[in-house]
Write a protein that holds these residues in place. Structure first.
Motif, PDB file in Angstrom:
ATOM      1  N   LEU A 116       0.826  -1.215   0.000  1.00  0.00           N
ATOM      2  CA  LEU A 116       0.000   0.000   0.000  1.00  0.00           C
ATOM      3  C   LEU A 116       0.856   1.259   0.000  1.00  0.00           C
ATOM      4  N   ALA A 117       1.955   1.213   0.726  1.00  0.00           N
ATOM      5  CA  ALA A 117       2.867   2.360   0.731  1.00  0.00           C
ATOM      6  C   ALA A 117       3.422   2.609  -0.676  1.00  0.00           C
ATOM      7  N   GLY A 118       3.708   1.553  -1.406  1.00  0.00           N
ATOM      8  CA  GLY A 118       4.171   1.701  -2.787  1.00  0.00           C
ATOM      9  C   GLY A 118       3.113   2.331  -3.680  1.00  0.00           C
ATOM     10  N   VAL A 119       1.849   1.935  -3.496  1.00  0.00           N
ATOM     11  CA  VAL A 119       0.760   2.501  -4.291  1.00  0.00           C
ATOM     12  C   VAL A 119       0.605   3.994  -3.991  1.00  0.00           C
ATOM     13  N   ILE A 120       0.644   4.356  -2.718  1.00  0.00           N
ATOM     14  CA  ILE A 120       0.498   5.764  -2.334  1.00  0.00           C
ATOM     15  C   ILE A 120       1.693   6.577  -2.840  1.00  0.00           C
ATOM     16  N   ALA A 121       2.890   6.024  -2.699  1.00  0.00           N
ATOM     17  CA  ALA A 121       4.087   6.727  -3.189  1.00  0.00           C
ATOM     18  C   ALA A 121       4.012   6.926  -4.700  1.00  0.00           C
ATOM     19  N   GLY A 122       3.538   5.925  -5.425  1.00  0.00           N
ATOM     20  CA  GLY A 122       3.404   6.060  -6.877  1.00  0.00           C
ATOM     21  C   GLY A 122       2.416   7.140  -7.266  1.00  0.00           C
ATOM     22  N   ALA A 123       1.293   7.208  -6.557  1.00  0.00           N
ATOM     23  CA  ALA A 123       0.303   8.245  -6.855  1.00  0.00           C
ATOM     24  C   ALA A 123       0.875   9.634  -6.584  1.00  0.00           C
ATOM     25  N   LEU A 124       1.635   9.772  -5.495  1.00  0.00           N
ATOM     26  CA  LEU A 124       2.244  11.065  -5.180  1.00  0.00           C
ATOM     27  C   LEU A 124       3.317  11.448  -6.198  1.00  0.00           C
ATOM     28  N   VAL A 125       4.079  10.466  -6.636  1.00  0.00           N
ATOM     29  CA  VAL A 125       5.121  10.743  -7.636  1.00  0.00           C
ATOM     30  C   VAL A 125       4.482  11.217  -8.929  1.00  0.00           C
ATOM     31  N   ILE A 126       3.427  10.545  -9.362  1.00  0.00           N
ATOM     32  CA  ILE A 126       2.764  10.964 -10.598  1.00  0.00           C
ATOM     33  C   ILE A 126       2.215  12.376 -10.438  1.00  0.00           C
ATOM     34  N   ARG A 127       1.660  12.657  -9.283  1.00  0.00           N
ATOM     35  CA  ARG A 127       1.049  13.969  -9.073  1.00  0.00           C
ATOM     36  C   ARG A 127       2.083  15.093  -9.028  1.00  0.00           C
ATOM     37  N   TYR A 128       3.105  14.950  -8.221  1.00  0.00           N
ATOM     38  CA  TYR A 128       4.044  16.053  -8.011  1.00  0.00           C
ATOM     39  C   TYR A 128       5.237  16.030  -8.962  1.00  0.00           C
ATOM     40  N   GLU A 129       5.916  14.909  -9.037  1.00  0.00           N
ATOM     41  CA  GLU A 129       7.108  14.832  -9.896  1.00  0.00           C
ATOM     42  C   GLU A 129       6.697  14.897 -11.367  1.00  0.00           C
ATOM     43  N   GLY A 130       5.577  14.319 -11.715  1.00  0.00           N
ATOM     44  CA  GLY A 130       5.085  14.400 -13.092  1.00  0.00           C
ATOM     45  C   GLY A 130       4.782  15.832 -13.489  1.00  0.00           C
ATOM     46  N   ARG A 131       4.140  16.574 -12.613  1.00  0.00           N
ATOM     47  CA  ARG A 131       3.854  17.992 -12.895  1.00  0.00           C
ATOM     48  C   ARG A 131       5.145  18.785 -13.053  1.00  0.00           C
ATOM     49  N   ARG A 132       6.083  18.539 -12.147  1.00  0.00           N
ATOM     50  CA  ARG A 132       7.347  19.274 -12.205  1.00  0.00           C
ATOM     51  C   ARG A 132       8.115  18.956 -13.490  1.00  0.00           C
ATOM     52  N   ALA A 133       8.123  17.689 -13.875  1.00  0.00           N
ATOM     53  CA  ALA A 133       8.823  17.305 -15.102  1.00  0.00           C
ATOM     54  C   ALA A 133       8.125  17.888 -16.328  1.00  0.00           C
ATOM     55  N   LEU A 134       6.798  17.909 -16.333  1.00  0.00           N
ATOM     56  CA  LEU A 134       6.075  18.504 -17.457  1.00  0.00           C
ATOM     57  C   LEU A 134       6.303  20.018 -17.520  1.00  0.00           C
ATOM     58  N   ARG A 135       6.425  20.676 -16.373  1.00  0.00           N
ATOM     59  CA  ARG A 135       6.723  22.111 -16.343  1.00  0.00           C
ATOM     60  C   ARG A 135       8.121  22.359 -16.921  1.00  0.00           C
ATOM     61  N   ARG A 136       9.107  21.504 -16.557  1.00  0.00           N
ATOM     62  CA  ARG A 136      10.448  21.647 -17.122  1.00  0.00           C
ATOM     63  C   ARG A 136      10.424  21.437 -18.635  1.00  0.00           C
ATOM     64  N   LEU A 137       9.598  20.494 -19.085  1.00  0.00           N
ATOM     65  CA  LEU A 137       9.472  20.253 -20.527  1.00  0.00           C
ATOM     66  C   LEU A 137       8.897  21.479 -21.224  1.00  0.00           C
ATOM     67  N   GLN A 138       7.873  22.075 -20.632  1.00  0.00           N
ATOM     68  CA  GLN A 138       7.270  23.261 -21.226  1.00  0.00           C
ATOM     69  C   GLN A 138       8.275  24.415 -21.273  1.00  0.00           C
ATOM     70  N   ASN A 139       9.056  24.594 -20.213  1.00  0.00           N
ATOM     71  CA  ASN A 139      10.073  25.655 -20.198  1.00  0.00           C
ATOM     72  C   ASN A 139      11.141  25.405 -21.262  1.00  0.00           C
ATOM     73  N   ALA A 140      11.548  24.153 -21.415  1.00  0.00           N
ATOM     74  CA  ALA A 140      12.568  23.836 -22.425  1.00  0.00           C
ATOM     75  C   ALA A 140      12.023  24.066 -23.830  1.00  0.00           C
ATOM     76  N   MET A 141      10.753  23.766 -24.050  1.00  0.00           N
ATOM     77  CA  MET A 141      10.171  23.992 -25.368  1.00  0.00           C
ATOM     78  C   MET A 141      10.045  25.494 -25.656  1.00  0.00           C
ATOM     79  N   THR A 142       9.754  26.303 -24.642  1.00  0.00           N
ATOM     80  CA  THR A 142       9.643  27.747 -24.848  1.00  0.00           C
ATOM     81  C   THR A 142      11.017  28.336 -25.149  1.00  0.00           C
ATOM     82  N   GLU A 143      12.054  27.820 -24.503  1.00  0.00           N
ATOM     83  CA  GLU A 143      13.404  28.301 -24.787  1.00  0.00           C
ATOM     84  C   GLU A 143      13.853  27.913 -26.185  1.00  0.00           C
ATOM     85  N   ASN A 144      13.254  26.864 -26.750  1.00  0.00           N
ATOM     86  CA  ASN A 144      13.609  26.380 -28.074  1.00  0.00           C
ATOM     87  C   ASN A 144      12.821  27.102 -29.164  1.00  0.00           C
ATOM     88  N   ALA A 145      12.017  28.106 -28.798  1.00  0.00           N
ATOM     89  CA  ALA A 145      11.166  28.798 -29.764  1.00  0.00           C
ATOM     90  C   ALA A 145      12.008  29.587 -30.759  1.00  0.00           C
TER      91      ALA A 145
END
Length: 192
Positions: A38-67
């Motif tokens: 259960l701890a693994g399931v909760i940790a996975g949900a938190l990783v998708i929520r927070y680390e996924g958002r942060r990684a997608l934000r970095r991707l968006q910033n990198a794409m804007t710099e590549n404009a």
């Protein structure tokens, strides 16, 4: 032969997961094993929520710099965009692997999300995928050609750095400078 190589992990991994869960269950007890899963399931949900958002934000910033000059994303992404996209994908894949019950999938998920192991996994997957794409399709050659053409279109100093500035014809007429993003062509301006 190729199908057997694909089917073998699909059958072997769940069997290994069940075996490992039963061994851990006998060592620490069934209740503690369920809590670990259960701890693994909760940790996975938190990783998708927070680390996924942060990684997608970095991707968006990198794409804007590549404009490009017209605030459009370049046809061929740069290394920073590729790295950010791979990190976003690995963070989400790591979260999904953590959600799947089992200790092997949790270990693989941790390899995908930990900052000091993610570059290794990125290189490993990138090399495997890149070689397969280059072997099986002409897409790999097309991407390489597009990158070469993009590099040729930039102005470079002798040391390879991109020169930012305005473009002037030999007769001295101003053609383009950074910030000239007007859609209508004027005298001496390039269209497109």
């Amino acid at each position: 032969m190729r199908r057997a190589a694909i089917l073998l992990p699909l059958v072997a991994v769940p069997i290994l997961e069940i075996y490992l869960i039963s061994r851990v269950g006998t060592a620490i007890g069934a209740g503690n094993t369920v809590l670990l899963l259960l701890a693994g399931v909760i940790a996975g949900a938190l990783v998708i929520r927070y680390e996924g958002r942060r990684a997608l934000r970095r991707l968006q910033n990198a794409m804007t710099e590549n404009a490009g000059p017209h605030d459009t994303v370049a046809a061929v992404p740069g290394p920073a965009t590729n790295r950010a996209a791979a990190d976003a994908g690995l963070a989400i894949a790591g979260g999904v692997l953590l959600i799947i019950p089992g200790f092997i999938s949790d270990a693989l998920g941790l390899l995908c999300i930990l900052p000091f192991t993610r570059p290794l996994v990125r290189r490993l997957i990138g090399g495997a995928v890149g070689s397969q794409v280059a072997k099986r399709t002409r897409f790999g050659a097309a991407v390489g050609e597009a990158r070469r053409m993009q590099d040729q279109m930039r102005m470079h100093q002798p040391d390879g750095k991109v020169v930012q500035g305005e473009v002037i014809t030999p007769d001295g007429a101003h053609i383009w400078q950074p910030g000239d993003n007007t859609p209508e062509p004027g005298p001496g301006r390039l269209t497109g």
